[in-house]
Design a protein around this motif. Structure first.
Motif, PDB file in Angstrom:
ATOM      1  N   THR A  39      31.302  89.482 -18.584  1.00 33.84           N
ATOM      2  CA  THR A  39      31.028  90.314 -17.405  1.00 33.84           C
ATOM      3  C   THR A  39      30.497  89.466 -16.252  1.00 33.84           C
ATOM      4  N   GLN A  93      35.786 105.081  -7.527  1.00 37.81           N
ATOM      5  CA  GLN A  93      36.423 104.147  -6.602  1.00 37.81           C
ATOM      6  C   GLN A  93      35.463 103.498  -5.601  1.00 37.81           C
ATOM      7  N   ALA A 138      34.173  96.329  -2.765  1.00 36.68           N
ATOM      8  CA  ALA A 138      34.717  94.973  -2.890  1.00 36.68           C
ATOM      9  C   ALA A 138      35.724  94.700  -1.770  1.00 36.68           C
ATOM     10  N   PHE A 196      33.375 101.218  -6.202  1.00 34.74           N
ATOM     11  CA  PHE A 196      33.366  99.776  -6.452  1.00 34.74           C
ATOM     12  C   PHE A 196      34.553  99.086  -5.774  1.00 34.74           C
ATOM     13  N   LEU A 197      35.737  99.707  -5.900  1.00 36.00           N
ATOM     14  CA  LEU A 197      36.935  99.129  -5.280  1.00 36.00           C
ATOM     15  C   LEU A 197      36.775  99.088  -3.764  1.00 36.00           C
ATOM     16  N   LEU A 225      35.646  92.342  -9.512  1.00 38.20           N
ATOM     17  CA  LEU A 225      35.825  93.371 -10.536  1.00 38.20           C
ATOM     18  C   LEU A 225      36.366  92.824 -11.854  1.00 38.20           C
ATOM     19  N   TRP A 233      35.852 100.631 -12.499  1.00 39.47           N
ATOM     20  CA  TRP A 233      36.245 100.889 -11.114  1.00 39.47           C
ATOM     21  C   TRP A 233      37.447 101.836 -11.028  1.00 39.47           C
ATOM     22  N   LEU A 290      38.938  90.945  -4.756  1.00 39.36           N
ATOM     23  CA  LEU A 290      38.823  92.064  -5.696  1.00 39.36           C
ATOM     24  C   LEU A 290      38.750  91.553  -7.134  1.00 39.36           C
ATOM     25  N   THR A 291      39.592  90.577  -7.451  1.00 43.37           N
ATOM     26  CA  THR A 291      39.601  90.015  -8.804  1.00 43.37           C
ATOM     27  C   THR A 291      38.269  89.366  -9.125  1.00 43.37           C
ATOM     28  N   THR A 313      36.048  94.321 -15.757  1.00 46.69           N
ATOM     29  CA  THR A 313      37.314  94.862 -16.260  1.00 46.69           C
ATOM     30  C   THR A 313      37.636  94.284 -17.632  1.00 46.69           C
ATOM     31  N   GLY A 370      34.917  87.023 -13.799  1.00 37.44           N
ATOM     32  CA  GLY A 370      35.498  87.306 -12.491  1.00 37.44           C
ATOM     33  C   GLY A 370      35.819  86.003 -11.770  1.00 37.44           C
ATOM     34  N   VAL A 405      28.725  93.154  -6.573  1.00 35.90           N
ATOM     35  CA  VAL A 405      30.174  93.281  -6.381  1.00 35.90           C
ATOM     36  C   VAL A 405      30.568  92.685  -5.029  1.00 35.90           C
TER      37      VAL A 405
END
Lengths: 203, 203, 203
Positions: A126, A63, A69, A65-66, A43, A59, A39-40, A47, A130, A13
């Motif tokens: 996956t 949180q 990142a 992961f957020l 993740l 995520w 972030l995009t 997503t 991203g 990540v």
């Protein structure tokens, strides 16, 4: 084992976030925009997989992961303003992230009952989407669609993983073998400039 | 009847994949990138509809659609490298696909209890947004937003379909009539260059 | 109170639709394409929030939002062809919409059990990502990623909102204070040209 996967996932990540910063940095985008692109990039692929599987988005529930990142994105932004990083510094960790994300994505899709061919495609989603979303935000034709094998290595590895499982190979062994294949194919593609044919050149 | 719908849907998926290849082929994109654009073009509209309705995504549950789109994409890629296909070869099947996808999408949305105006919009999404996503991936302003009537024909047909149902017309008759309207409006728009006004020209 | 929120939300949807028309109008896009960009601008942020939360998409269940965005889009299109609107006419209502969407989005995410940091991010998504999707459709680098503080004001306000709630402040007071902060920060940013640093200029 679970902790190892968590550590590697977090690293992947973070690396994806870093590639987002490096790409966005070439655009007239401010600090916060760069962080959102990061972030995009980090993740976005997982997503898309979770939305397509109608699975809770990974995520949103956890949180960590957020935060990871975001932290990787901000640190890279600061670092890039201080020192000039070599562009190919992240090729190896990025290849590692591609390998890991692809196999985790394929496994998650199979756990959710997706047919095998769909599962391999969601592994690719996956691993590589991203980066596609990152390039869309930066208003570029997605990089994974050209140049040295990237999406191709991801999908090939996902299919190898499923083939090994069908042949009765143990799950962990199959996963490690398929990750190694993706990683080595990607690194070999960079080293020997392996590319797929296009047809744009003909026109 | 069910088999006929399946055959026509598969044809529409394949034709949408072909238009994806033809657009992506003008870009510096490799074989695999072209195939991914083809998949997006073929499956993107129905995917958006299913996500918006919180419905299982149609190609995740049944992988025949993914395989059909992929096969059509690869075959077209090979064919285009061998012979120069006329650009307008696919206008008629594409118009057929637009008509079919729109009415199927509207029907699915109504089955899921969407209000009528939302259902007509989701018919449009099913019919036209695969092309929008294709153009976003290729870094172009979406083609369906300009030129001869396309999205407009789709939405008009979806509203006609719902109006006929409200007037008590049999579902199959209403569906066929609305599909014919979309198809004929699209073909007429191409033939007589029917366009909606814009305001960009004024600036 | 509920009615007031509904009226303000409708106004925010309409204003977002108007900004969509104004941006799309600079592109070679026809009337219907402009309307679709307007819808994306008005409904896109809340749609992304609802998909990420696995929550029914707000405008699918209640078609008033779709009708309001559509009506605002068509009226603006007609108006722009008749009179030349000053570009900064909508900056104040747009800032109001950003403030409102952000706080509603944050509240909705918290109601669905999202962790606080994720909830603040989903507030930002609700407030600013309609504009991001609008710019992607128009093939531009998203405007909210550069220029005067926009996404930054949104996220700062969302975090302020959550901090006030954690400090025991009444929900309505916290919401109004956070909305005021976002609105004033955005207006101040426009007035004094407050921007975040980027690093593109260095290259």
């Amino acid at each position: 084992m679970g902790e190892l996967v968590f550590v590697i996932t977090m690293s992947a990540v973070a690396v994806s976030a870093i590639t987002g910063v490096l790409e966005a940095g070439r655009k007239p985008i401010d600090l916060f925009g760069v962080v959102l692109v990061a972030l995009t990039s980090a993740l976005g692929g997982g997503t898309m997989r979770d939305l397509l599987l109608e699975r809770p988005v990974f995520w949103v529930a956890n949180q960590t992961f957020l935060v990871a990142a975001l932290a990787a994105g901000v640190l890279t932004f600061v670092l890039v303003r201080l020192v000039r990083l070599p562009a190919n510094l992240f090729l190896v960790p990025d290849a590692l992230g591609l390998a890991l994300f692809t196999i985790i994505g394929t496994q998650v899709a199979m756990n959710y009952g997706a047919p095998w061919f769909v599962a391999s495609f969601l592994g690719l989603v996956t691993g590589a989407f991203g980066g596609v979303l990152r390039d869309i935000l930066c208003n570029e034709v997605p990089l994974v669609f050209s140049g040295e094998l990237y999406a191709t290595a991801s999908w090939a590895g996902a299919i190898l993983f499923i083939a090994l499982l069908h042949a009765g190979v143990d799950g962990t062994v199959a996963g490690l073998a398929a990750m190694a294949a993706i990683f080595l194919l990607r690194i070999a593609a960079i080293h020997w400039h392996l590319r797929l044919p296009g047809f744009a050149a003909k026109a």
